[in-house]
Write a protein that holds these residues in place. Structure first.
Motif, PDB file in Angstrom:
ATOM      1  N   GLY A 186      44.284  35.423  33.534  1.00  0.00           N
ATOM      2  CA  GLY A 186      45.363  35.940  34.378  1.00  0.00           C
ATOM      3  C   GLY A 186      46.658  35.849  33.590  1.00  0.00           C
ATOM      4  N   ALA A 187      47.440  36.923  33.645  1.00  0.00           N
ATOM      5  CA  ALA A 187      48.628  36.985  32.784  1.00  0.00           C
ATOM      6  C   ALA A 187      49.866  37.412  33.562  1.00  0.00           C
ATOM      7  N   SER A 188      49.900  37.114  34.854  1.00  0.00           N
ATOM      8  CA  SER A 188      51.043  37.575  35.660  1.00  0.00           C
ATOM      9  C   SER A 188      52.308  36.800  35.312  1.00  0.00           C
ATOM     10  N   ASN A 189      53.455  37.393  35.666  1.00  0.00           N
ATOM     11  CA  ASN A 189      54.735  36.697  35.467  1.00  0.00           C
ATOM     12  C   ASN A 189      54.832  35.479  36.363  1.00  0.00           C
ATOM     13  N   LEU A 190      54.125  35.533  37.489  1.00  0.00           N
ATOM     14  CA  LEU A 190      54.207  34.460  38.482  1.00  0.00           C
ATOM     15  C   LEU A 190      53.419  33.222  38.041  1.00  0.00           C
ATOM     16  N   VAL A 191      52.218  33.439  37.501  1.00  0.00           N
ATOM     17  CA  VAL A 191      51.353  32.292  37.200  1.00  0.00           C
ATOM     18  C   VAL A 191      50.884  32.270  35.733  1.00  0.00           C
ATOM     19  N   THR A 238      43.515  34.817  38.978  1.00  0.00           N
ATOM     20  CA  THR A 238      43.290  36.271  38.990  1.00  0.00           C
ATOM     21  C   THR A 238      43.242  36.875  40.395  1.00  0.00           C
ATOM     22  N   GLY A 239      42.825  36.111  41.373  1.00  0.00           N
ATOM     23  CA  GLY A 239      42.582  36.680  42.698  1.00  0.00           C
ATOM     24  C   GLY A 239      41.246  37.399  42.772  1.00  0.00           C
ATOM     25  N   VAL A 240      40.327  37.090  41.839  1.00  0.00           N
ATOM     26  CA  VAL A 240      38.987  37.693  41.854  1.00  0.00           C
ATOM     27  C   VAL A 240      37.972  36.605  42.224  1.00  0.00           C
ATOM     28  N   MET A 291      50.124  21.335  45.192  1.00  0.00           N
ATOM     29  CA  MET A 291      50.984  21.013  44.045  1.00  0.00           C
ATOM     30  C   MET A 291      52.088  22.061  43.870  1.00  0.00           C
ATOM     31  N   THR A 292      51.785  23.308  44.216  1.00  0.00           N
ATOM     32  CA  THR A 292      52.790  24.366  44.131  1.00  0.00           C
ATOM     33  C   THR A 292      53.950  24.058  45.075  1.00  0.00           C
ATOM     34  N   ILE A 293      53.605  23.680  46.287  1.00  0.00           N
ATOM     35  CA  ILE A 293      54.635  23.374  47.286  1.00  0.00           C
ATOM     36  C   ILE A 293      55.437  22.152  46.815  1.00  0.00           C
ATOM     37  N   CYS A 311      43.669  35.600  28.868  1.00  0.00           N
ATOM     38  CA  CYS A 311      42.761  36.706  29.185  1.00  0.00           C
ATOM     39  C   CYS A 311      43.303  37.467  30.393  1.00  0.00           C
ATOM     40  N   HIS A 312      42.892  38.721  30.519  1.00  0.00           N
ATOM     41  CA  HIS A 312      43.369  39.562  31.620  1.00  0.00           C
ATOM     42  C   HIS A 312      42.292  40.595  31.943  1.00  0.00           C
ATOM     43  N   SER A 313      42.651  41.584  32.744  1.00  0.00           N
ATOM     44  CA  SER A 313      41.614  42.504  33.235  1.00  0.00           C
ATOM     45  C   SER A 313      41.020  43.371  32.127  1.00  0.00           C
ATOM     46  N   LYS A 314      41.722  43.485  30.989  1.00  0.00           N
ATOM     47  CA  LYS A 314      41.189  44.340  29.907  1.00  0.00           C
ATOM     48  C   LYS A 314      40.477  43.502  28.840  1.00  0.00           C
ATOM     49  N   ASP A 357      41.639  25.944  39.206  1.00  0.00           N
ATOM     50  CA  ASP A 357      41.448  27.204  39.926  1.00  0.00           C
ATOM     51  C   ASP A 357      42.692  27.475  40.774  1.00  0.00           C
ATOM     52  N   VAL A 358      43.475  28.461  40.350  1.00  0.00           N
ATOM     53  CA  VAL A 358      44.717  28.780  41.066  1.00  0.00           C
ATOM     54  C   VAL A 358      44.457  29.763  42.216  1.00  0.00           C
ATOM     55  N   GLY A 359      43.381  30.505  42.114  1.00  0.00           N
ATOM     56  CA  GLY A 359      43.115  31.603  43.054  1.00  0.00           C
ATOM     57  C   GLY A 359      43.114  31.177  44.518  1.00  0.00           C
ATOM     58  N   ILE A 360      43.660  32.047  45.355  1.00  0.00           N
ATOM     59  CA  ILE A 360      43.575  31.854  46.801  1.00  0.00           C
ATOM     60  C   ILE A 360      43.061  33.169  47.371  1.00  0.00           C
ATOM     61  N   ASN A 361      41.859  33.151  47.863  1.00  0.00           N
ATOM     62  CA  ASN A 361      41.253  34.368  48.407  1.00  0.00           C
ATOM     63  C   ASN A 361      40.674  34.055  49.777  1.00  0.00           C
ATOM     64  N   ALA A 404      56.981  27.513  40.330  1.00  0.00           N
ATOM     65  CA  ALA A 404      56.396  26.343  41.000  1.00  0.00           C
ATOM     66  C   ALA A 404      54.897  26.161  40.723  1.00  0.00           C
ATOM     67  N   THR A 405      54.134  27.252  40.647  1.00  0.00           N
ATOM     68  CA  THR A 405      52.683  27.063  40.493  1.00  0.00           C
ATOM     69  C   THR A 405      52.329  26.470  39.126  1.00  0.00           C
ATOM     70  N   PRO A 406      52.766  27.079  38.014  1.00  0.00           N
ATOM     71  CA  PRO A 406      52.450  26.445  36.732  1.00  0.00           C
ATOM     72  C   PRO A 406      53.056  25.051  36.584  1.00  0.00           C
TER      73      PRO A 406
HETATM   74  P1  NDP Z   1      48.344  39.107  39.972  1.00  0.00           P
HETATM   75  O1  NDP Z   1      47.522  40.092  40.713  1.00  0.00           O
HETATM   76  O2  NDP Z   1      49.801  39.352  39.779  1.00  0.00           O
HETATM   77  O3  NDP Z   1      47.717  38.898  38.523  1.00  0.00           O
HETATM   78  C1  NDP Z   1      46.345  38.771  38.341  1.00  0.00           C
HETATM   79  C2  NDP Z   1      46.037  38.595  36.889  1.00  0.00           C
HETATM   80  O4  NDP Z   1      44.619  38.471  36.762  1.00  0.00           O
HETATM   81  C3  NDP Z   1      46.443  39.788  36.026  1.00  0.00           C
HETATM   82  O5  NDP Z   1      46.950  39.342  34.785  1.00  0.00           O
HETATM   83  C4  NDP Z   1      45.137  40.560  35.843  1.00  0.00           C
HETATM   84  O6  NDP Z   1      45.045  41.263  34.626  1.00  0.00           O
HETATM   85  C5  NDP Z   1      44.132  39.428  35.832  1.00  0.00           C
HETATM   86  N1  NDP Z   1      42.802  39.881  36.234  1.00  0.00           N
HETATM   87  C6  NDP Z   1      42.481  40.644  37.315  1.00  0.00           C
HETATM   88  N2  NDP Z   1      41.150  40.871  37.319  1.00  0.00           N
HETATM   89  C7  NDP Z   1      40.636  40.230  36.238  1.00  0.00           C
HETATM   90  C8  NDP Z   1      39.333  40.113  35.707  1.00  0.00           C
HETATM   91  N3  NDP Z   1      38.284  40.690  36.284  1.00  0.00           N
HETATM   92  N4  NDP Z   1      39.158  39.396  34.575  1.00  0.00           N
HETATM   93  C9  NDP Z   1      40.222  38.800  33.970  1.00  0.00           C
HETATM   94  N5  NDP Z   1      41.490  38.895  34.429  1.00  0.00           N
HETATM   95  C10 NDP Z   1      41.683  39.601  35.549  1.00  0.00           C
HETATM   96  O7  NDP Z   1      48.083  37.711  40.701  1.00  0.00           O
HETATM   97  P2  NDP Z   1      48.933  36.336  40.666  1.00  0.00           P
HETATM   98  O8  NDP Z   1      49.037  35.854  39.269  1.00  0.00           O
HETATM   99  O9  NDP Z   1      50.137  36.473  41.481  1.00  0.00           O
HETATM  100  O10 NDP Z   1      47.934  35.397  41.480  1.00  0.00           O
HETATM  101  C11 NDP Z   1      46.632  35.118  41.005  1.00  0.00           C
HETATM  102  C12 NDP Z   1      45.863  34.344  42.062  1.00  0.00           C
HETATM  103  O11 NDP Z   1      46.522  33.106  42.268  1.00  0.00           O
HETATM  104  C13 NDP Z   1      45.810  35.001  43.432  1.00  0.00           C
HETATM  105  O12 NDP Z   1      44.583  34.687  44.034  1.00  0.00           O
HETATM  106  C14 NDP Z   1      46.946  34.338  44.192  1.00  0.00           C
HETATM  107  O13 NDP Z   1      46.722  34.347  45.592  1.00  0.00           O
HETATM  108  C15 NDP Z   1      46.845  32.953  43.646  1.00  0.00           C
HETATM  109  N6  NDP Z   1      48.082  32.186  43.739  1.00  0.00           N
HETATM  110  C16 NDP Z   1      47.943  30.889  44.144  1.00  0.00           C
HETATM  111  C17 NDP Z   1      49.023  30.082  44.228  1.00  0.00           C
HETATM  112  C18 NDP Z   1      48.819  28.677  44.635  1.00  0.00           C
HETATM  113  O14 NDP Z   1      49.766  28.018  45.012  1.00  0.00           O
HETATM  114  N7  NDP Z   1      47.606  28.145  44.558  1.00  0.00           N
HETATM  115  C19 NDP Z   1      50.381  30.564  43.952  1.00  0.00           C
HETATM  116  C20 NDP Z   1      50.412  31.909  43.430  1.00  0.00           C
HETATM  117  C21 NDP Z   1      49.290  32.678  43.353  1.00  0.00           C
HETATM  118  P3  NDP Z   1      46.059  42.451  34.198  1.00  0.00           P
HETATM  119  O15 NDP Z   1      47.289  41.743  33.710  1.00  0.00           O
HETATM  120  O16 NDP Z   1      45.332  43.154  33.117  1.00  0.00           O
HETATM  121  O17 NDP Z   1      46.292  43.273  35.434  1.00  0.00           O
END
Ligand code: NDP
Length: 281
Positions: A164-169, A208-210, A263-265, A187-190, A227-231, A139-141
């Motif tokens: 951010g490279a999660s399976n979810l987003v 990323t959640g950062v 938009m995700t919802i 890009c990702h944490s490394k 900006d997808v992040g929710i913090n 739903a998010t992408p």
């Molecule tokens: P995950 O924790 O599963 O993945 C985070 C990704 O960010 C990983 O790929 C990680 O790298 C990367 N990352 C972490 N730190 C850094 C950094 N310093 N620099 C670059 N990349 C980094 O999170 P999600 O994908 O599930 O969610 C990401 C954010 O999106 C969260 O804030 C979440 O709350 C939000 N979210 C928002 C939604 C919405 O509807 N708006 C829906 C879903 C999520 P690595 O792969 O190397 O670990």
């Protein structure tokens, strides 16, 4: 204004969903049904589930939440999923993540019938996406693409950077942008020297959640920034992008809240509709 307004866009799309739900109900004698399975009492998960319940209600989808204590066993949860797979009245199902650590999330997600997997996270739906044969999309992408499309963003030949490279987003996001003709960097944490990548982006998606990861100097002038992040910081919701700095440079930018969240919802509601229609074809 250079805002990608997710709230307004989702609101306008809801009217379409509502009209379609009404028509489907007339034709098939019942409205689409979404079951959300919530395990435990994680406050963020509870808030997400609440907003799914409210959105279902607004568009006329029959949204039901099943709540279980965090002590539920994997076998018990699996049993619930299998029952929902068999339940003819259920069109879509979500198992809200994260699950307690004693439960293997992949195992649970992969037992959701692919045609009811409205979060699009089972390996079958993820595999279809990887092969450009879309099933139900995460739903998010999907919601991000709907928002960018609504603002008539062009993708072909553009440099898109997904942080951010999660399976979810991040990972499905990159695939969707790639399939629309953008050139992708993930890009990702490394990743070394993140700014060297983000500065090249015509389209920058950050998940990323950062907090404050993306600063003004890391963004190209005229970029489109999502900006997808929710913090949660001091009781306030903020994204991963420093909004005040980046909005000065971006051609378009999503606020947090009010950008990707609604938009995700919305994309989820479209997925429930799609699942219902697929079953009745
Ligand atoms: P995950 O924790 O599963 O993945 C985070 C990704 O960010 C990983 O790929 C990680 O790298 C990367 N990352 C972490 N730190 C850094 C950094 N310093 N620099 C670059 N990349 C980094 O999170 P999600 O994908 O599930 O969610 C990401 C954010 O999106 C969260 O804030 C979440 O709350 C939000 N979210 C928002 C939604 C919405 O509807 N708006 C829906 C879903 C999520 P690595 O792969 O190397 O670990």
């Amino acid at each position: 204004m250079n805002i990608l307004d997710g709230r307004k866009t989702a609101h306008s799309f809801e009217a379409k969903i509502r009209a379609e739900v009404t028509a489907l109900k007339e034709k098939h004698g019942r409205e689409p049904k979404l079951v959300v399975v919530l395990v435990g009492d994680n406050p963020a998960s509870m808030a997400y589930v609440k907003s799914k319940e409210k959105a279902s209600k607004r568009v006329g989808i029959n949204g039901v939440t099943m709540r279980f204590p965090s002590t539920i066993t994997e076998a018990e949860l699996l049993g619930t999923v299998l029952k929902l797979n068999e339940d003819e009245t259920v069109d879509g199902m979500i198992v809200q993540l994260p699950l307690p650590t004693h439960i293997n999330s992949d195992n649970i997600l992969n037992h959701i019938a692919p045609h009811k997997d409205v979060d699009g996270l089972s390996f079958i739906n993820a595999g279809k996406l990887a092969n450009r044969q879309y099933g139900l999309l995460p739903a998010t992408p999907k919601g991000v693409m709907m928002l960018l499309d609504h603002y008539k963003v062009q993708y072909e030949g553009k440099d898109a950077v997904v942080v951010g490279a999660s399976n979810l987003v991040g990972s499905p996001m990159a695939k969707l942008l790639l399939h629309r003709g953008a050139t992708i960097t993930v890009c990702h944490s490394k990743t070394k020297d993140l700014a060297s990548h983000t500065k090249r982006a015509d389209i920058l998606v950050v998940a990323t959640g950062v907090v404050n990861l993306i600063r003004g100097e890391m963004v190209k002038k005229g970029a489109i920034v999502v900006d997808v992040g929710i913090n949660r910081v001091d009781g306030k919701i903020v994204g991963d992008v420093n909004y005040d700095e980046v909005k000065e440079k971006a051609a378009l930018i999503t606020p947090v809240p009010g950008g990707v969240g609604p938009m995700t919802i919305n994309a989820l509601m479209f997925n429930v509709l799609e699942a219902f229609k697929n079953r009745h074809q």
